[in-house]
Design a protein around this motif. Sequence first.
Motif, PDB file in Angstrom:
ATOM      1  N   PRO A  95      -9.374 -16.748  21.724  1.00  0.00           N
ATOM      2  CA  PRO A  95      -9.658 -15.465  21.147  1.00  0.00           C
ATOM      3  C   PRO A  95      -8.663 -14.381  20.986  1.00  0.00           C
ATOM      4  O   PRO A  95      -8.670 -13.721  19.860  1.00  0.00           O
ATOM      5  CB  PRO A  95     -10.438 -14.838  22.449  1.00  0.00           C
ATOM      6  CG  PRO A  95     -10.992 -16.179  23.225  1.00  0.00           C
ATOM      7  CD  PRO A  95      -9.960 -17.244  22.772  1.00  0.00           C
ATOM      8  N   LEU A  96      -7.524 -14.525  21.343  1.00  0.00           N
ATOM      9  CA  LEU A  96      -6.344 -13.731  21.256  1.00  0.00           C
ATOM     10  C   LEU A  96      -5.643 -14.016  19.854  1.00  0.00           C
ATOM     11  O   LEU A  96      -5.352 -13.268  18.882  1.00  0.00           O
ATOM     12  CB  LEU A  96      -5.256 -13.953  22.596  1.00  0.00           C
ATOM     13  CG  LEU A  96      -4.005 -12.949  22.283  1.00  0.00           C
ATOM     14  CD1 LEU A  96      -4.418 -11.565  22.246  1.00  0.00           C
ATOM     15  CD2 LEU A  96      -3.094 -12.915  23.434  1.00  0.00           C
ATOM     16  N   GLU A  97      -5.649 -15.356  19.796  1.00  0.00           N
ATOM     17  CA  GLU A  97      -4.929 -15.683  18.284  1.00  0.00           C
ATOM     18  C   GLU A  97      -6.096 -15.252  17.079  1.00  0.00           C
ATOM     19  O   GLU A  97      -5.545 -14.825  15.971  1.00  0.00           O
ATOM     20  CB  GLU A  97      -4.742 -17.305  18.189  1.00  0.00           C
ATOM     21  CG  GLU A  97      -3.596 -17.765  19.344  1.00  0.00           C
ATOM     22  CD  GLU A  97      -3.598 -19.211  19.345  1.00  0.00           C
ATOM     23  OE1 GLU A  97      -2.633 -19.878  19.687  1.00  0.00           O
ATOM     24  OE2 GLU A  97      -4.533 -19.887  19.352  1.00  0.00           O
ATOM     25  N   ASN A  98      -7.324 -15.515  17.334  1.00  0.00           N
ATOM     26  CA  ASN A  98      -8.305 -15.297  16.213  1.00  0.00           C
ATOM     27  C   ASN A  98      -8.214 -13.566  15.939  1.00  0.00           C
ATOM     28  O   ASN A  98      -8.366 -13.166  15.033  1.00  0.00           O
ATOM     29  CB  ASN A  98      -9.716 -15.475  16.725  1.00  0.00           C
ATOM     30  CG  ASN A  98      -9.983 -16.834  16.495  1.00  0.00           C
ATOM     31  OD1 ASN A  98     -10.357 -17.195  15.169  1.00  0.00           O
ATOM     32  ND2 ASN A  98     -10.319 -17.837  17.352  1.00  0.00           N
ATOM     33  N   LEU A  99      -8.244 -12.892  17.163  1.00  0.00           N
ATOM     34  CA  LEU A  99      -8.051 -11.433  16.891  1.00  0.00           C
ATOM     35  C   LEU A  99      -7.008 -10.974  16.211  1.00  0.00           C
ATOM     36  O   LEU A  99      -6.896 -10.239  15.289  1.00  0.00           O
ATOM     37  CB  LEU A  99      -8.167 -10.667  18.206  1.00  0.00           C
ATOM     38  CG  LEU A  99      -8.511  -9.074  18.278  1.00  0.00           C
ATOM     39  CD1 LEU A  99      -9.425  -8.774  17.373  1.00  0.00           C
ATOM     40  CD2 LEU A  99      -8.683  -8.813  19.598  1.00  0.00           C
TER      41      LEU A  99
END
Length: 208
Positions: free
Chosen positions: A91-95
Motif C-alpha cells: 500500500p505504501l509503495e502504491n500510494l
Amino acid sequence: MLEVEDLACLKGDRLLFRDLALRLQAGELLRIAGPNGVGKTSLLRLVTGLALPEAGEIRWRGESIRREREAFHRELLYLGHAPAINDLLSPLENLRFACAAAGDEVDAETCMQALVRIGLENQLDLPARVLSQGQRRRVSLARLFLSGRRALWVLDEPFTALDVKAVADLAQALSDHCAAGGMVMLTTHQDAPFALTPRVLDVGAYAC
C-alpha cells in the motif's frame, strides 16, 4: 467553477444522453444519480477529459478543458470505480507511486500517515494482492488526504466495499474538502452521512 453545457454522450452506436447541463461551484458536493446503464460513469469520464463528448462544452474556470487540459488536470483528482493499484507493491509503495505519477511531491512519512488515517496501519508493507477488496479500495482513497490542493474531486462509487466506519470517515473527508472551498462530484448507490446535503443531478432526465 465547472460548467457543462449541452453535453451529449455516444457509447458505441448508442446515444446515452444529450443536452445535459450542470454547474458546480466552490463548496458544493454533487451526486450523479440515475439507473444503471444511463451514463453516470461516462459523464464522469467526459468531465475529467478522459473521453470526448459527442456534442457540448466543458469549461473549468471559464476555459475549455480541451484548450487548458494541463491546467485543469493540475486541479483535478479522479478516482475511478476500480482501484488502480499494483498487486506486487505494498500500500505504501502504491500510494507513493500514484502521487509521483500525478506530480504530487509527497514524502513517505506523509503517505504513511494517510494510510493509517484510512485504516491500513496493519497492512502498510503487505503486497496488495493479499488485501481484501475493501482494503484495496482504501489504498486508492488514501490519495484524498494528500490532494487538498486539487480543487475538484471526481469519484466513481467511492464507498464500494467499505465498512460503516470507513464510509463515515470518507464522507467526513469529502465534506471537509467542500468546507475548505473544494468541489466534489461523485456517483454512489449508498447512503453516506455527509455533513452537507449533496445536490443531485439525475442523468436519467437527459437519457435518449
